[in-house]
Design an enzyme around this catalytic site. Structure first.
Site, short mmCIF file in Angstrom:
data_model
loop_
_atom_site.label_atom_id
_atom_site.label_comp_id
_atom_site.label_asym_id
_atom_site.label_seq_id
_atom_site.Cartn_x
_atom_site.Cartn_y
_atom_site.Cartn_z
CG HIS A 99 -0.42 -0.02 2.45
ND1 HIS A 99 0.03 -1.38 2.97
CD2 HIS A 99 0.00 0.90 3.43
CE1 HIS A 99 0.92 -1.22 4.08
NE2 HIS A 99 0.83 0.09 4.40
CG HIS A 101 0.87 5.28 4.29
ND1 HIS A 101 -0.06 5.33 5.30
CD2 HIS A 101 1.61 4.28 4.45
CE1 HIS A 101 0.25 4.09 6.07
NE2 HIS A 101 1.03 3.24 5.67
P1 AMP Z 1 1.55 0.53 7.52
O1 AMP Z 1 2.04 0.87 8.86
O2 AMP Z 1 2.37 1.30 6.37
O3 AMP Z 1 1.46 -1.11 7.16
O4 AMP Z 1 -0.02 1.22 7.39
C1 AMP Z 1 -1.12 0.22 7.39
C2 AMP Z 1 -2.15 1.38 7.64
O5 AMP Z 1 -3.27 0.69 7.57
C3 AMP Z 1 -2.35 1.96 8.87
O6 AMP Z 1 -2.13 3.41 8.78
C4 AMP Z 1 -3.63 1.66 9.65
O7 AMP Z 1 -4.29 2.73 10.05
C5 AMP Z 1 -4.40 1.31 8.32
N1 AMP Z 1 -5.48 0.20 8.42
C6 AMP Z 1 -5.56 -0.50 9.06
N2 AMP Z 1 -6.88 -1.23 8.99
C7 AMP Z 1 -7.40 -0.53 8.17
C8 AMP Z 1 -8.67 -0.46 7.80
N3 AMP Z 1 -9.66 -1.71 7.74
N4 AMP Z 1 -9.35 0.45 7.12
C9 AMP Z 1 -8.55 1.47 6.67
N5 AMP Z 1 -7.30 1.55 7.08
C10 AMP Z 1 -6.72 0.61 7.67
#
Ligand code: AMP
Ligand code: ZN
Length: 137
Positions: A99, A101
């Site tokens: 993903h 950001h």
């Molecule tokens: P990372 O730390 O780069 O793996 O980012 C994962 C991101 O996914 C975090 O910023 C979380 O807040 C986000 N996240 C986790 N679960 C969900 C969800 N169900 N819907 C939207 N965002 C999510």
């Protein structure tokens, strides 16, 4: 990927606030909203992280990320944007589905701090480091 939370979002098994979708790419609001409008852009197909994503698809994901960033500046009044890809746990990756950001930034009024601390290692040889990387390109 049965248990992957982002695959579940792609399949519609858990809800999200969708901001963009096409055949291969989905973008939705990050549940944590580090700043107002914080968005995640993902390929619909599961890849553990950026290192495994095919180049053409990576380019599509980044194209959508640019599009989202432009919209954040145009619609939310953001003054800038951080585009961030965490790869593996050591880099802060918590969800193991690639993903991107896209985080809008607001002058003087947001809580995100990204800081490059100075490297304490003083014997780094930049030519040698460049050579190491070049060898594997
Ligand atoms: P990372 O730390 O780069 O793996 O980012 C994962 C991101 O996914 C975090 O910023 C979380 O807040 C986000 N996240 C986790 N679960 C969900 C969800 N169900 N819907 C939207 N965002 C999510
Ligand atoms: Zn997944």
């Amino acid at each position: 990927m049965e248990d992957c939370i982002f695959c579940k979002i792609v399949r519609g098994e858990i809800p999200c606030y969708k901001v963009y979708e096409d055949d291969e790419v989905l973008a939705f609001l990050d549940i944590s909203q580090t700043t107002k409008g914080h968005t995640l852009v993902i390929p619909k197909e599961h890849f553990q992280n950026m290192l495994y994503c095919p180049k053409d698809l990576l380019a599509k994901v980044m194209g959508v990320a640019q599009h989202i960033a432009q919209a954040q500046v145009a619609s939310l009044g953001a003054n800038g944007v951080n585009v961030l890809i965490n790869t593996n746990e050591v880099a802060g990756q918590t969800v193991m589905h690639f993903h991107v950001h896209v985080i809008p930034r607001y002058s003087g009024e947001d809580c995100l701090r990204l800081e490059f601390l100075s490297n304490k290692i003083d014997h780094l040889s930049l030519p040698a480091i460049a050579d190491e990387i070049i060898k594997k390109l």
